[in-house]
Design a protein around this motif. Structure first.
Motif, mmCIF file in Angstrom:
data_model
loop_
_atom_site.group_PDB
_atom_site.id
_atom_site.type_symbol
_atom_site.label_atom_id
_atom_site.label_comp_id
_atom_site.label_asym_id
_atom_site.label_seq_id
_atom_site.Cartn_x
_atom_site.Cartn_y
_atom_site.Cartn_z
ATOM 1 N N ALA A 118 0.935 -1.333 0.060
ATOM 2 C CA ALA A 118 0.159 0.107 0.125
ATOM 3 C C ALA A 118 0.826 1.342 -0.187
ATOM 4 N N VAL A 119 1.845 1.227 0.615
ATOM 5 C CA VAL A 119 2.857 2.690 0.878
ATOM 6 C C VAL A 119 3.599 2.472 -0.624
ATOM 7 N N GLY A 120 4.075 1.557 -1.111
ATOM 8 C CA GLY A 120 4.564 1.520 -2.395
ATOM 9 C C GLY A 120 3.753 2.164 -3.693
ATOM 10 N N ALA A 121 2.532 1.720 -3.479
ATOM 11 C CA ALA A 121 1.605 2.371 -4.505
ATOM 12 C C ALA A 121 1.266 3.638 -4.229
ATOM 13 N N ALA A 122 1.432 3.998 -2.926
ATOM 14 C CA ALA A 122 0.980 5.190 -2.847
ATOM 15 C C ALA A 122 1.951 6.431 -3.223
ATOM 16 N N PHE A 123 3.351 5.894 -3.163
ATOM 17 C CA PHE A 123 4.404 6.844 -3.686
ATOM 18 C C PHE A 123 4.564 6.700 -5.470
ATOM 19 N N ALA A 124 4.159 5.476 -5.817
ATOM 20 C CA ALA A 124 4.317 4.954 -7.250
ATOM 21 C C ALA A 124 3.719 5.989 -8.207
ATOM 22 N N GLY A 125 2.353 6.483 -7.642
ATOM 23 C CA GLY A 125 1.549 7.147 -8.812
ATOM 24 C C GLY A 125 2.590 8.656 -9.052
ATOM 25 N N SER A 126 2.824 9.316 -8.113
ATOM 26 C CA SER A 126 3.568 10.484 -8.270
ATOM 27 C C SER A 126 4.872 10.338 -8.673
ATOM 28 N N LEU A 127 5.545 9.360 -8.223
ATOM 29 C CA LEU A 127 6.968 9.139 -8.799
ATOM 30 C C LEU A 127 6.811 8.783 -10.364
ATOM 31 N N SER A 128 5.850 8.015 -10.829
ATOM 32 C CA SER A 128 5.849 7.650 -12.210
ATOM 33 C C SER A 128 5.590 8.916 -13.012
ATOM 34 N N ASP A 129 4.526 10.170 -12.479
ATOM 35 C CA ASP A 129 4.051 11.003 -13.170
ATOM 36 C C ASP A 129 5.364 12.044 -13.377
ATOM 37 N N VAL B 163 4.076 -1.186 -5.903
ATOM 38 C CA VAL B 163 4.480 -0.428 -7.248
ATOM 39 C C VAL B 163 4.192 -1.328 -8.227
ATOM 40 N N ALA B 164 4.650 -2.259 -8.581
ATOM 41 C CA ALA B 164 4.490 -3.153 -9.807
ATOM 42 C C ALA B 164 3.051 -3.435 -10.137
ATOM 43 N N SER B 165 2.287 -3.773 -8.990
ATOM 44 C CA SER B 165 0.778 -3.615 -9.296
ATOM 45 C C SER B 165 -0.025 -2.474 -10.024
ATOM 46 N N MET B 166 0.549 -1.321 -9.645
ATOM 47 C CA MET B 166 -0.146 -0.232 -9.979
ATOM 48 C C MET B 166 0.303 0.194 -11.328
ATOM 49 N N LEU B 167 1.869 -0.033 -11.277
ATOM 50 C CA LEU B 167 2.248 0.949 -12.594
ATOM 51 C C LEU B 167 2.279 -0.152 -13.901
ATOM 52 N N THR B 168 2.380 -1.558 -13.734
ATOM 53 C CA THR B 168 2.256 -2.128 -14.740
ATOM 54 C C THR B 168 1.185 -2.221 -15.617
ATOM 55 N N PRO B 169 -0.103 -2.497 -15.229
ATOM 56 C CA PRO B 169 -1.347 -1.812 -15.907
ATOM 57 C C PRO B 169 -1.286 -0.466 -16.433
ATOM 58 N N ALA C 166 -4.285 13.518 -16.992
ATOM 59 C CA ALA C 166 -3.613 14.580 -16.044
ATOM 60 C C ALA C 166 -3.404 13.754 -14.679
ATOM 61 N N VAL C 167 -4.108 12.885 -14.221
ATOM 62 C CA VAL C 167 -3.812 12.488 -12.698
ATOM 63 C C VAL C 167 -3.946 10.825 -12.978
ATOM 64 N N ARG C 168 -3.597 10.491 -13.815
ATOM 65 C CA ARG C 168 -4.095 8.954 -14.063
ATOM 66 C C ARG C 168 -3.017 8.117 -13.183
ATOM 67 N N GLY C 169 -1.951 8.594 -13.036
ATOM 68 C CA GLY C 169 -1.008 8.158 -12.155
ATOM 69 C C GLY C 169 -1.496 8.060 -10.649
ATOM 70 N N ARG C 170 -1.864 9.220 -10.124
ATOM 71 C CA ARG C 170 -2.529 9.424 -8.852
ATOM 72 C C ARG C 170 -3.630 8.740 -8.623
ATOM 73 N N GLY C 171 -4.484 8.867 -9.709
ATOM 74 C CA GLY C 171 -5.803 8.009 -9.652
ATOM 75 C C GLY C 171 -5.731 6.520 -9.240
ATOM 76 N N MET C 172 -4.665 5.894 -10.241
ATOM 77 C CA MET C 172 -4.521 4.538 -10.131
ATOM 78 C C MET C 172 -3.816 4.406 -8.763
ATOM 79 N N THR D 270 -5.047 1.650 -6.031
ATOM 80 C CA THR D 270 -4.259 0.378 -5.675
ATOM 81 C C THR D 270 -3.821 0.625 -4.087
ATOM 82 N N ILE D 271 -3.372 1.687 -3.748
ATOM 83 C CA ILE D 271 -3.477 1.775 -1.998
ATOM 84 C C ILE D 271 -4.685 1.196 -1.456
ATOM 85 N N SER D 272 -5.973 1.463 -1.971
ATOM 86 C CA SER D 272 -7.121 1.012 -1.357
ATOM 87 C C SER D 272 -7.122 -0.494 -1.209
#
Length: 448
Positions: free
Chosen positions: A54-65, A109-115, A370-376, A380-382
């Motif tokens: 959950a923590v990894g997913a929390a940072f993944a969106g902003s980092l990938s954006d 991170v992978a679970s959010m970023l791969t799709p 515009a916010v796809r990374g953050r929305g995903m 994913t955190i949820s």
């Protein structure tokens, strides 16, 4: 052929996810004895990786954006390699938990970023099948982990090899991502149009990508994509995607799937199978069902549609959970083990054609660019948070209420998911990401 190879390499992030979520189910049968773990601590060993995810997913969106999808996936692969090796050599519970935290962060991170990456490199007519490659890899990783667990279940230190071999898909993902381009959608959003053109040419295998690049420009022209604030997610135009994304994220977990993935051998032992090895073998059979039905979903998602498969899958899950619950409550004596294995296999099959792949596909489609990374990331955190909550409470629920009532709770949650899907989940089959975004902003129904 080139694009298929690209999608296969990119989808390896799902293999990381699948292998580790599956391997702990077999390893836990031995770890609990080595470290003298009670039910609560067994839940912690499973759940701490989910909390880290959950923590990894929390940072993944902003980092990938900010830095791009590709570079974050490369770093993720390295973290997973280290985490798998630390888990394998653990000489204490504390070191084991450290390894599980590293692995969990990586799979989050992978679970959010791969799709997301797969959805952004895919042409609209193939996006359902391509993004579902991620789900296929998740199921393949799970069944491989079960097979490894069975082969290594006869040795005292086999659990170390089970956990350590998780480094292998991390190495393959890292090597594969070195050969792939950055997402052309992300590049265009950063005003790097020449790089976006080169990426599209590489991905499509042809020089003429003018129409697709023009569609990207038109989409980006509607707003400043590169610097959209978090507040965009809570504006009216993004409200429905956010409700659908987070809602499905929660329902995917509270319907009980990961109690099966993490604890299937334990469930089968309690149902009457004679040994740990036989229970792991039965679990591997369920894993094969998961893989086969995910392949079926890949063929159907772009034909039957996302929403229809989701509803059919949920209906099947509801029926099988009720059967499983009633079987445990009335006690079928010698037949209980067989009914349990068949019910679990059917439940997983229905999940694999519906809620499993459709959730990950939809969250990669419905959020504004515009916010796809953050929305995903929020979805994913949820997903990982409720994964953790369900997993850490499962054994205690069984101990407090019994196996039958526990699975009846998951059946009730499945019924709630059907109602949620019927009224709120859109159909996105055959539409470009830009068309989906425009339609949802205009609050169109997007029905089949």
């Amino acid at each position: 052929m080139q694009f298929t190879l690209i999608a296969v390499i990119a989808g390896l992030g799902g293999l990381l996810f699948g292998y580790d979520t599956g391997v702990i189910s077999g390893a836990l049968l031995f770890i609990r004895h080595v470290f003298h773990l009670g039910p609560t601590m067994q839940g912690v060993v499973v759940a701490i990786a989910l909390a880290a995810a959950a923590v990894g997913a929390a940072f993944a969106g902003s980092l990938s954006d900010s830095f791009g999808r590709r570079i974050i996936l490369l770093i993720t692969a390295l973290i997973f390699i280290v985490g798998a090796l630390v888990s394998a050599v653990a000489w204490s519970v504390a070191i084991l938990l450290l390894g599980r935290v590293l692995v969990g962060a990586a799979i989050g991170v992978a679970s959010m970023l791969t799709p997301m990456y797969l959805s952004e490199i895919s042409p609209p007519e193939k996006r359902g099948a391509i993004v579902t490659i991620n789900q296929f890899y998740i199921t393949l990783g799970i069944v491989v982990s079960y097979g490894v667990g069975f082969l290594l279940s006869h040795g005292g230190n086999g659990w170390r090899w089970m956990l350590g071999l998780g480094a292998v898909p991390g190495v393959v993902l890292f090597a594969g991502m070195l050969t792939l381009p950055e997402s052309p959608r992300w590049l265009a959003g950063k005003r790097r149009e020449d790089a976006a053109r080169r990426a599209l040419i590489f991905l499509r295998g042809r020089e003429d990508v003018t129409d697709e690049l023009s569609a990207l420009r038109q989409d980006i022209a509607r707003e400043d994509r590169a610097t959209a604030p978090w507040s965009v997610l809570f504006e009216k135009r993004a409200r429905r995607p956010l409700i659908v994304g987070i809602g499905l994220a929660i329902f995917q977990q509270v319907t009980g799937i990961n109690t099966v993935i993490y604890f299937a051998p334990t469930i089968f032992l309690k149902a009457g199978l004679p040994s740990a090895s036989v229970s792991i073998l039965a679990t591997a059979g369920v894993g094969v069902v998961n893989v086969v039905m995910t392949l079926v979903a890949m063929r159907l998602l772009d034909v039957a549609g996302r929403r229809k498969l989701l509803l059919w899958g949920l209906a099947g899950m509801l029926v099988t959970l009720v059967i499983l619950s009633v079987s445990f409550m009335i006690g079928l004596h010698g037949s209980l083990a067989l009914v349990t294995v068949l019910s679990v296999a059917a439940y997983v099959a229905f999940f694999a054609i519906g809620l499993g792949p459709v959730f990950w596909l939809l969250i990669a489609e419905i959020f504004p660019l515009a916010v796809r990374g953050r929305g995903m990331s929020l979805a994913t955190i949820s997903n990982w948070t409720f994964n953790m909550l369900v997993s850490i409470t499962f054994l205690d629920l069984v101990h407090g209420f019994g196996r039958g009532p526990t699975f009846l709770i998951y059946a009730a949650m499945t019924l709630a998911t059907i109602v949620f899907t019927w009224f709120l989940v859109p159909e996105t089959k055959g539409r470009s990401l830009e068309e989906i975004e425009a339609a949802l902003e205009g609050e169109e129904k997007l029905a089949a």
